[in-house]
Design a protein around this motif. Structure first.
Motif, PDB file in Angstrom:
ATOM      1  N   LEU A  38       0.824  -1.214   0.000  1.00 50.97           N
ATOM      2  CA  LEU A  38       0.000   0.000   0.000  1.00 50.97           C
ATOM      3  C   LEU A  38       0.858   1.264   0.000  1.00 50.97           C
ATOM      4  CD1 LEU A  38      -2.740  -1.083   2.588  1.00 50.97           C
ATOM      5  CD2 LEU A  38      -2.851  -1.175   0.090  1.00 50.97           C
ATOM      6  N   LYS A  39       2.217   1.073  -0.016  1.00 57.68           N
ATOM      7  CA  LYS A  39       3.166   2.184  -0.035  1.00 57.68           C
ATOM      8  C   LYS A  39       2.969   3.151   1.132  1.00 57.68           C
ATOM      9  CE  LYS A  39       3.732   1.946  -5.022  1.00 57.68           C
ATOM     10  NZ  LYS A  39       3.711   2.669  -6.320  1.00 57.68           N
ATOM     11  N   ILE A  40       2.542   2.562   2.290  1.00 62.81           N
ATOM     12  CA  ILE A  40       2.420   3.379   3.500  1.00 62.81           C
ATOM     13  C   ILE A  40       3.809   3.685   4.064  1.00 62.81           C
ATOM     14  CG2 ILE A  40       1.503   3.392   5.864  1.00 62.81           C
ATOM     15  CD1 ILE A  40      -0.755   1.600   4.873  1.00 62.81           C
ATOM     16  N   VAL A  41       4.697   2.700   3.955  1.00 66.26           N
ATOM     17  CA  VAL A  41       6.090   2.866   4.389  1.00 66.26           C
ATOM     18  C   VAL A  41       6.982   2.451   3.228  1.00 66.26           C
ATOM     19  CG1 VAL A  41       7.844   2.203   6.063  1.00 66.26           C
ATOM     20  CG2 VAL A  41       5.451   2.343   6.771  1.00 66.26           C
ATOM     21  N   ASP A  42       8.042   3.207   3.011  1.00 69.59           N
ATOM     22  CA  ASP A  42       8.965   2.928   1.906  1.00 69.59           C
ATOM     23  C   ASP A  42      10.045   1.977   2.393  1.00 69.59           C
ATOM     24  OD1 ASP A  42      10.229   2.938  -0.500  1.00 69.59           O
ATOM     25  OD2 ASP A  42      11.217   4.891  -0.217  1.00 69.59           O
ATOM     26  N   PHE A  43       9.755   0.668   2.312  1.00 69.28           N
ATOM     27  CA  PHE A  43      10.716  -0.347   2.732  1.00 69.28           C
ATOM     28  C   PHE A  43      11.645  -0.704   1.577  1.00 69.28           C
ATOM     29  CE2 PHE A  43       7.229  -1.451   5.775  1.00 69.28           C
ATOM     30  CZ  PHE A  43       7.928  -1.154   6.937  1.00 69.28           C
ATOM     31  N   SER A  44      12.833  -1.197   1.921  1.00 74.55           N
ATOM     32  CA  SER A  44      13.747  -1.715   0.910  1.00 74.55           C
ATOM     33  C   SER A  44      13.363  -3.151   0.576  1.00 74.55           C
ATOM     34  CB  SER A  44      15.187  -1.655   1.430  1.00 74.55           C
ATOM     35  OG  SER A  44      15.360  -2.577   2.497  1.00 74.55           O
ATOM     36  N   ILE A  45      14.002  -3.694  -0.453  1.00 76.03           N
ATOM     37  CA  ILE A  45      13.683  -5.056  -0.872  1.00 76.03           C
ATOM     38  C   ILE A  45      14.128  -6.089   0.176  1.00 76.03           C
ATOM     39  CG2 ILE A  45      13.740  -4.520  -3.321  1.00 76.03           C
ATOM     40  CD1 ILE A  45      16.564  -5.684  -3.412  1.00 76.03           C
ATOM     41  N   ALA A  46      14.965  -5.673   1.137  1.00 76.62           N
ATOM     42  CA  ALA A  46      15.430  -6.588   2.188  1.00 76.62           C
ATOM     43  C   ALA A  46      14.461  -6.663   3.365  1.00 76.62           C
ATOM     44  CB  ALA A  46      16.811  -6.160   2.680  1.00 76.62           C
ATOM     45  N   ALA A  47      13.434  -5.804   3.386  1.00 74.89           N
ATOM     46  CA  ALA A  47      12.534  -5.751   4.545  1.00 74.89           C
ATOM     47  C   ALA A  47      11.755  -7.052   4.717  1.00 74.89           C
ATOM     48  CB  ALA A  47      11.576  -4.570   4.402  1.00 74.89           C
ATOM     49  N   THR A  48      11.227  -7.572   3.609  1.00 77.04           N
ATOM     50  CA  THR A  48      10.402  -8.787   3.721  1.00 77.04           C
ATOM     51  C   THR A  48      11.212 -10.009   4.148  1.00 77.04           C
ATOM     52  OG1 THR A  48       8.890  -7.920   2.051  1.00 77.04           O
ATOM     53  CG2 THR A  48       8.756 -10.255   2.519  1.00 77.04           C
ATOM     54  N   PRO A  49      12.355 -10.309   3.545  1.00 78.13           N
ATOM     55  CA  PRO A  49      13.140 -11.456   4.033  1.00 78.13           C
ATOM     56  C   PRO A  49      13.624 -11.270   5.467  1.00 78.13           C
ATOM     57  CG  PRO A  49      14.370 -10.229   2.369  1.00 78.13           C
ATOM     58  CD  PRO A  49      12.964  -9.719   2.334  1.00 78.13           C
ATOM     59  N   MET A  50      13.932 -10.018   5.854  1.00 78.76           N
ATOM     60  CA  MET A  50      14.328  -9.783   7.245  1.00 78.76           C
ATOM     61  C   MET A  50      13.146 -10.062   8.184  1.00 78.76           C
ATOM     62  SD  MET A  50      16.668  -6.349   6.778  1.00 78.76           S
ATOM     63  CE  MET A  50      16.952  -6.131   8.526  1.00 78.76           C
ATOM     64  N   ALA A  51      11.920  -9.721   7.751  1.00 76.70           N
ATOM     65  CA  ALA A  51      10.737 -10.023   8.558  1.00 76.70           C
ATOM     66  C   ALA A  51      10.522 -11.520   8.669  1.00 76.70           C
ATOM     67  CB  ALA A  51       9.511  -9.356   7.937  1.00 76.70           C
ATOM     68  N   PHE A  52      10.799 -12.249   7.600  1.00 81.02           N
ATOM     69  CA  PHE A  52      10.667 -13.710   7.645  1.00 81.02           C
ATOM     70  C   PHE A  52      11.757 -14.340   8.512  1.00 81.02           C
ATOM     71  CE2 PHE A  52       7.667 -13.614   4.053  1.00 81.02           C
ATOM     72  CZ  PHE A  52       6.783 -14.582   4.472  1.00 81.02           C
ATOM     73  N   PHE A  53      12.871 -13.647   8.660  1.00 76.75           N
ATOM     74  CA  PHE A  53      13.892 -14.138   9.592  1.00 76.75           C
ATOM     75  C   PHE A  53      13.339 -14.132  11.013  1.00 76.75           C
ATOM     76  CE2 PHE A  53      17.604 -13.511  12.369  1.00 76.75           C
ATOM     77  CZ  PHE A  53      18.335 -14.645  12.026  1.00 76.75           C
ATOM     78  N   PHE A  54      12.540 -13.113  11.346  1.00 72.42           N
ATOM     79  CA  PHE A  54      11.868 -13.084  12.643  1.00 72.42           C
ATOM     80  C   PHE A  54      10.915 -14.281  12.764  1.00 72.42           C
ATOM     81  CE2 PHE A  54       8.068 -11.867  15.080  1.00 72.42           C
ATOM     82  CZ  PHE A  54       8.641 -11.606  16.309  1.00 72.42           C
TER      83      PHE A  54
END
Length: 606
Positions: A193-209
């Motif tokens: 939804l482009k609410i926050v401008d995340f980098s392409i590493a944000a999603t894999p880092m979240a999956f690391f959690f």
């Protein structure tokens, strides 16, 4: 991508690779651990592809398309693997079913479309590593929807399972599993939804959690440990309902059948206290809670297993439960009680019907025995009564003759003495017949009085044989049978028990022997001998014999070969009397000369 993010990616790669190697080296992995390692491997590939994108300085290089396709494929396989992991958790699976393998067709199709995108541009109309320049194709949107669907399905499935079981360990596992999936889901929603401008590493880092949460649940909380579920399955298999109560009478767990039967009607729900529940119930239903509370207190105080029976009222009517309360200890401290409820309604109904049927059969046997006894009495008393009647007639004749001789000069004193002697003879016959009738009546009366009681005494077998002969004499004469008694017991051998029980058994055996002889009659031999502290009694006939099929049924079921004339209870109850009252046994063998031999074995030491 800044240097800090890149270092975090390298650290995550190192940790994941080290962890996977250590898990594989342990060996004997369960299906859940295998799926966890597979999801970690997909995340490693994903992070590696993201790191590779950051290494390439030329942001228009063709290899970037391939690396991006690797990230899409890794995410698709990772999400599907976690969905299958949640499915195995909820259904307590130790082997992944084949139908789950077919689910990998979805990420395979997604990966194929991503890798072949330059040929059709359905995934990206225009590819770029910069979010502001990228133009998504229609299949990318479908792939995103698929990601959200499988992630939400996993969270929903696990949360529903946790709410249903409410086991403390399972709740923690569910929280870690669903929480670990929720974080990357939120990150993707914010990025999409482009609410926050995340980098392409944000999603894999979240999956690391996510991987950390799942790993903690698996290796520290024993995630997907089948023990609680196995224990629940065991409780379900040994009881129709069960409830686990804490030491302060709080319901901390129960299976669904218990909640269905007691939840709505009796207010017993999880996290409710029995002491509070009973106050809210109508008076006619309070007994159920009072009984459970009373026996719950007894179980806690005695620290032993307590059982009782409970009737309840529900929509299906009146149900009966056998309740067993078992204390629960942790480090020798009583922490609660588990109550197992076994539905015995059908058993009680079957027992009631069986009791009624047995009562009817016993009544038939009693009436048949009564008829047999009356017939035996009539046969036994008929002859002595006729003898008494004849003797009385003769005495009347002698009295008249004596009166007429009074004053007659021709009647000498010798004639008077002769008349008196003749009268004495008839009186002796009357006395003998009366004594015999008295013996018959005494024997029958003794059996009738003690029919429902147990009179344990010491007696000689000779006494038993005498009563059998008295009861069966006239009946045997009528059927042309002769009872031969051979008592070879020593004089000092006494039996202990109810003499009338043994009379009943032997009378039944002699009567059956008489029936097997038919109209031809013959000798029936009642024999007794002694060997090694055991008394043996046999009844031998020369009748028609017994087939092998009938022999197998004689003493173990109510079987009769007499048709409507018999009930089958005679030998069945006789075997029960010998077994229960004398500690002996009965059996039957073929008579070599024709007929059958029934044996009774009575150990003297019992």
């Amino acid at each position: 991508m800044d240097a800090v993010t890149l270092r975090i990616l390298y650290l995550m790669l190192t940790i994941l690779i080290f962890f996977i190697i250590s898990c594989i080296m342990k060996g004997s992995l369960k299906i859940i651990q295998k799926l966890y390692i597979a999801s970690s491997s997909f995340l490693i590939i994903w992070i590696g592809a993201v790191a590779g994108i950051t290494w390439i300085e030329d942001k228009k290089a063709p290899v970037l398309v391939t690396l991006d396709a690797v990230t899409c494929a890794s995410m698709a396989f990772l999400v599907m693997t976690m969905f299958i992991m949640s499915y195995c958790f909820v259904h307590n699976l130790t082997v992944m079913p084949k139908k789950c393998c077919w689910l990998y067709l979805f990420p395979i199709v997604t990966s194929t479309i991503a890798f072949t995108n330059p040929l059709h541009h359905l995934f990206y109309r225009h590819f770029s590593v910069y979010v502001s320049e990228v133009q998504f194709g229609p299949l990318f949107i479908i792939s995103g929807i698929q990601y959200y669907f499988w992630s939400c399905a996993s969270i929903f499935m696990v949360l529903r399972y946790g709410l249903k079981n409410r086991h403390k360990m399972i709740v923690w596992q569910v929280m870690l599993f669903s929480g670990g999936l929720t974080v990357p889901l939120i990150i993707n929603v914010l990025a999409t939804l482009k609410i926050v401008d995340f980098s392409i590493a944000a999603t894999p880092m979240a999956f690391f959690f996510t991987i950390i949460c799942h790993g903690y649940a698996i290796y520290f909380l024993n995630f997907l440990n089948i023990k609680p579920v196995a224990l629940q399955n065991i409780l379900d298999s040994i009881a129709d309902c069960y409830v686990i109560l804490s030491s302060d009478s709080c319901i901390i767990n129960a299976n669904q059948p218990f909640l269905d039967n007691f939840g709505d009607d009796y207010g017993m729900r999880i996290n409710s206290y029995l002491t509070s529940v009973v106050e809210e119930l109508e008076p006619r239903k309070r007994d159920v809670i009072y009984n459970l509370l009373n026996f719950f207190d007894i179980c806690k105080q005695s620290t032993s297993v307590i059982s009782y029976e409970q009737a309840i009222l529900c929509e299906r009517g009146k149900l009966y439960y056998s309740v067993e309360l078992t204390p629960i200890f942790i480090r020798r401290k009583l922490v609660g009680v588990v109550a197992l409820f076994a539905d015995v309604t059908k058993l009680k109904e079957d027992m009631r019907r069986e009791k009624q049927m047995l009562s009817r059969e016993m009544e038939r046997e009693r009436l048949a025995s009564l008829g047999q006894m009356v017939g035996s009495i009539s046969h036994n008393l008929k002859t002595p009564i006729m003898s008494v009647s004849g003797s009385v007639d003769s005495l009347e004749r002698l009295i008249m003759e004596y009166r007429e001789s009074i004053g007659d000069s021709e009647v000498t004193p010798n004639d008077h003495a002769e008349i008196a002697a003749e009268m004495e003879e008839w009186l002796k016959k009357i006395k003998g017949s009366c004594a015999y009738m008295s013996d018959v009546i005494t024997t029958v009366k003794g059996m009738a009085v003690n029919m429902n009681t147990s009179n344990i005494t010491e007696f000689k077998l000779e006494e038993v044989f005498k009563k059998v002969l008295i009861l069966m004499k006239q009946n045997l004469i009528k059927h042309r049978c002769n009872l031969i008694i051979e008592n070879k017991l020593p004089e000092d051998v006494y039996l202990k028990g109810d003499v009338n029980n043994l009379v009943q058994v032997l009378t039944n055996l002699v009567d059956n022997a008489k029936d097997s002889m038919g109209t031809k009659g013959g000798d029936i031999v009642l024999r007794a001998w002694y060997k090694e502290q055991v008394v043996y009694i046999s009844v031998t006939d020369s009748g028609t014999g017994i087939s092998q099929e009938v022999k197998r049924k004689l003493f173990v079921s109510m079987y009769t070969s007499k048709g409507a004339k018999g009930t089958g209870l005679g030998l069945y109850s006789s075997a029960g009397l010998i077994r229960g009252k004398f500690g002996g046994e009965m059996w039957v063998e073929d008579n070599p000369s024709g007929g059958s031999v029934f044996f009774v074995k009575i150990p003297l030491n019992t």
